[in-house]
Enzyme design. Structure first.
Site, PDB file in Angstrom:
ATOM      1  N   ASP A 145      64.865  11.272 -76.781  1.00 51.33           N
ATOM      2  CA  ASP A 145      65.511  11.090 -78.079  1.00 51.33           C
ATOM      3  C   ASP A 145      66.844  10.352 -77.989  1.00 51.33           C
ATOM      4  O   ASP A 145      67.048   9.319 -78.626  1.00 51.33           O
ATOM      5  CB  ASP A 145      65.712  12.467 -78.736  1.00 51.33           C
ATOM      6  CG  ASP A 145      66.343  12.377 -80.106  1.00 51.33           C
ATOM      7  OD1 ASP A 145      65.610  12.471 -81.097  1.00 51.33           O
ATOM      8  OD2 ASP A 145      67.577  12.220 -80.192  1.00 51.33           O
ATOM      9  N   ILE A 173      65.231  11.716 -83.737  1.00 48.04           N
ATOM     10  CA  ILE A 173      64.197  10.716 -83.494  1.00 48.04           C
ATOM     11  C   ILE A 173      62.900  11.391 -83.056  1.00 48.04           C
ATOM     12  O   ILE A 173      61.807  11.018 -83.495  1.00 48.04           O
ATOM     13  CB  ILE A 173      64.648   9.691 -82.436  1.00 48.04           C
ATOM     14  CG1 ILE A 173      65.943   9.011 -82.876  1.00 48.04           C
ATOM     15  CG2 ILE A 173      63.562   8.649 -82.197  1.00 48.04           C
ATOM     16  CD1 ILE A 173      65.868   8.317 -84.203  1.00 48.04           C
ATOM     17  N   ASP A 174      62.992  12.386 -82.192  1.00 47.26           N
ATOM     18  CA  ASP A 174      61.803  13.140 -81.793  1.00 47.26           C
ATOM     19  C   ASP A 174      61.109  13.749 -83.003  1.00 47.26           C
ATOM     20  O   ASP A 174      59.891  13.607 -83.181  1.00 47.26           O
ATOM     21  CB  ASP A 174      62.195  14.268 -80.822  1.00 47.26           C
ATOM     22  CG  ASP A 174      62.292  13.796 -79.385  1.00 47.26           C
ATOM     23  OD1 ASP A 174      61.618  12.821 -79.031  1.00 47.26           O
ATOM     24  OD2 ASP A 174      63.054  14.413 -78.617  1.00 47.26           O
ATOM     25  N   MET A 175      61.877  14.458 -83.822  1.00 47.13           N
ATOM     26  CA  MET A 175      61.284  15.169 -84.949  1.00 47.13           C
ATOM     27  C   MET A 175      60.719  14.200 -85.981  1.00 47.13           C
ATOM     28  O   MET A 175      59.633  14.414 -86.531  1.00 47.13           O
ATOM     29  CB  MET A 175      62.310  16.103 -85.582  1.00 47.13           C
ATOM     30  CG  MET A 175      62.931  17.105 -84.608  1.00 47.13           C
ATOM     31  SD  MET A 175      61.717  18.152 -83.760  1.00 47.13           S
ATOM     32  CE  MET A 175      61.333  19.327 -85.059  1.00 47.13           C
TER      33      MET A 175
END
Length: 399
Positions: A145, A173-175
């Site tokens: 991320d 960004i991951d989520m």
């Protein structure tokens, strides 16, 4: 396979093989489970790496792992072992979706890239989630991320103007990539259900991060304006930032000229309201220091609890800077089912964050994340492996 049953969750009958790791892919898998899919979480015998990340719950569970794996069944599988790969393909034969986040070269080596699987499994939707995308010179570069926040320019527009680089507080960004992957998979399922062509889904942290630049990107591409950091504010709107009251910060947002006038009237700043050189947002941006200085000076004289109702009564968007404990105790959080309880195998429950979207009355899966390999025997039995076969597979290191 996808079934249409009255009162069943939207994805009832969909089987998902989730061999992704860490956050983005597993979050996508959790959303699919929340919508009723049978999601099989496939891990190596050593387990997903985020099972070992702090902080840990009192029972030894990782908060990181627990946050993105509820509602799944857990299976351990050694994909480097010939028998492990055989079982993996047995799973694929019964699946609707494969979700993985291997690097393209690793996916090809393991035989799970889109090109290799399409011919053997014509109805399977393959979602490949990578760091930098399926194409280009960086396609095989790993990334997390914060690496992508730096690479895609988000860190360049986050933080104080003269401060050090700052990452977003959550792994945004991951989520967000997990949400993008969920949307891509559901779109592909709909296309298949409607008789359209089967489509592979390609998602990456990089593409999500670039897409999330939004109007900042357009400002550069079409107006030649390179956005810069403004702390809690933003470079093209004034006032739109946190102001320090006598006790704590209060965020104040006047995004249009009508709200600006209401703000000034509510704060008895008639001279600012009536100043023709501050009538438009563009003018206020040009005189940012003056506008922010006057408002900040006034708000600093009283506590936030004094100013907040005044601004709210004037229909000026405003909020104190809540800490997480305040967020999770807030009545708005509870009213919108953003806290859910899931059941552990020992009869206890754990609280988790709820769904960011609502479909009818669904609030998400009710089972806690699986322990490592918790459902291995059950899933292998469903694949018609008897007790002796399962014992042999475990002894051989295939599962």
């Amino acid at each position: 396979m996808l079934e249409n049953q009255l009162n069943a969750p939207p994805l009832h009958g969909v089987r998902v093989i989730d061999i992704s790791r860490v956050l983005a892919g597993p979050y996508c898998g959790q959303l699919l489970a929340d919508m009723g899919a049978d999601v099989i979480k496939v891990e190596s015998p050593q387990g997903d790496e985020n099972r070992r990340w702090s902080p840990l719950l009192p029972n030894g569970e990782s908060c990181n792992f627990a946050s993105v794996n509820r509602g799944k069944r857990g299976l351990t599988l050694n994909l480097t072992h010939p028998r492990g790969r055989e079982i993996f393909h047995e799973l694929l034969a019964s699946a609707d979706v494969l979700l993985h986040n291997f690097l393209p070269s690793t996916a090809a080596k393991l035989g799970v890239d889109i090109a290799q699987l399409e011919a053997d499994y014509p109805d399977l939707i393959i979602c490949s989630l990578t760091a930098f995308g399926a194409k280009g010179p960086l396609r095989d570069r790993p990334g997390y991320d914060s690496v992508l926040q730096a690479f895609a320019g988000l860190m360049a527009i986050t933080g104080e103007p003269d401060g050090q680089p700052v990452r977003a507080g959550s792994s945004i960004i991951d989520m967000a990539t997990g949400l993008v992957a969920f949307g891509g998979i559901v779109t592909a399922l709909y296309s298949r259900l409607a008789g359209g062509a089967r489509r592979g889904v390609s998602v990456s942290l990089f593409e999500t991060a670039v897409a999330m630049l939004g109007y900042h990107g357009t400002a550069w591409l079409e107006a030649g304006v390179l956005p810069h950091r403004e702390g809690s504010g933003i470079w093209h709107l004034v006032p739109y930032q946190a102001f320090m009251c006598s006790d704590q910060y209060l965020f104040v947002a006047a995004l249009n000229d009508a709200t600006w006038r209401r703000l000034c009237s509510a704060l008895d700043l008639a001279d600012l309201r009536d100043d023709p050189e501050l009538a438009t947002n563009e003018q206020r941006v040009q005189r940012r220091d003056h506008v922010v200085g006057r408002i900040g000076q006034l708000l600093s004289t009283r506590p936030a609890r004094h100013w907040q109702p005044i601004l709210e009564d004037a229909h000026v968007p405003t909020s104190p800077l809540h800490t997480l404990d305040q967020v999770f105790e807030h009545e708005q959080t509870l009213a919108n089912d953003m806290l859910v309880s899931v059941s552990r195998r020992d009869g206890t429950t754990m609280r988790q964050i709820g769904l960011p979207f609502k479909v009818g009355s669904l609030t998400g899966a009710s089972e806690a994340p699986p322990s490592l390999g918790e459902h291995t025997d059950q899933i292998l039995a469903e694949l018609r492996h008897d007790t002796n076969s399962i014992a042999a597979l475990k002894k051989d290191g295939a599962v």
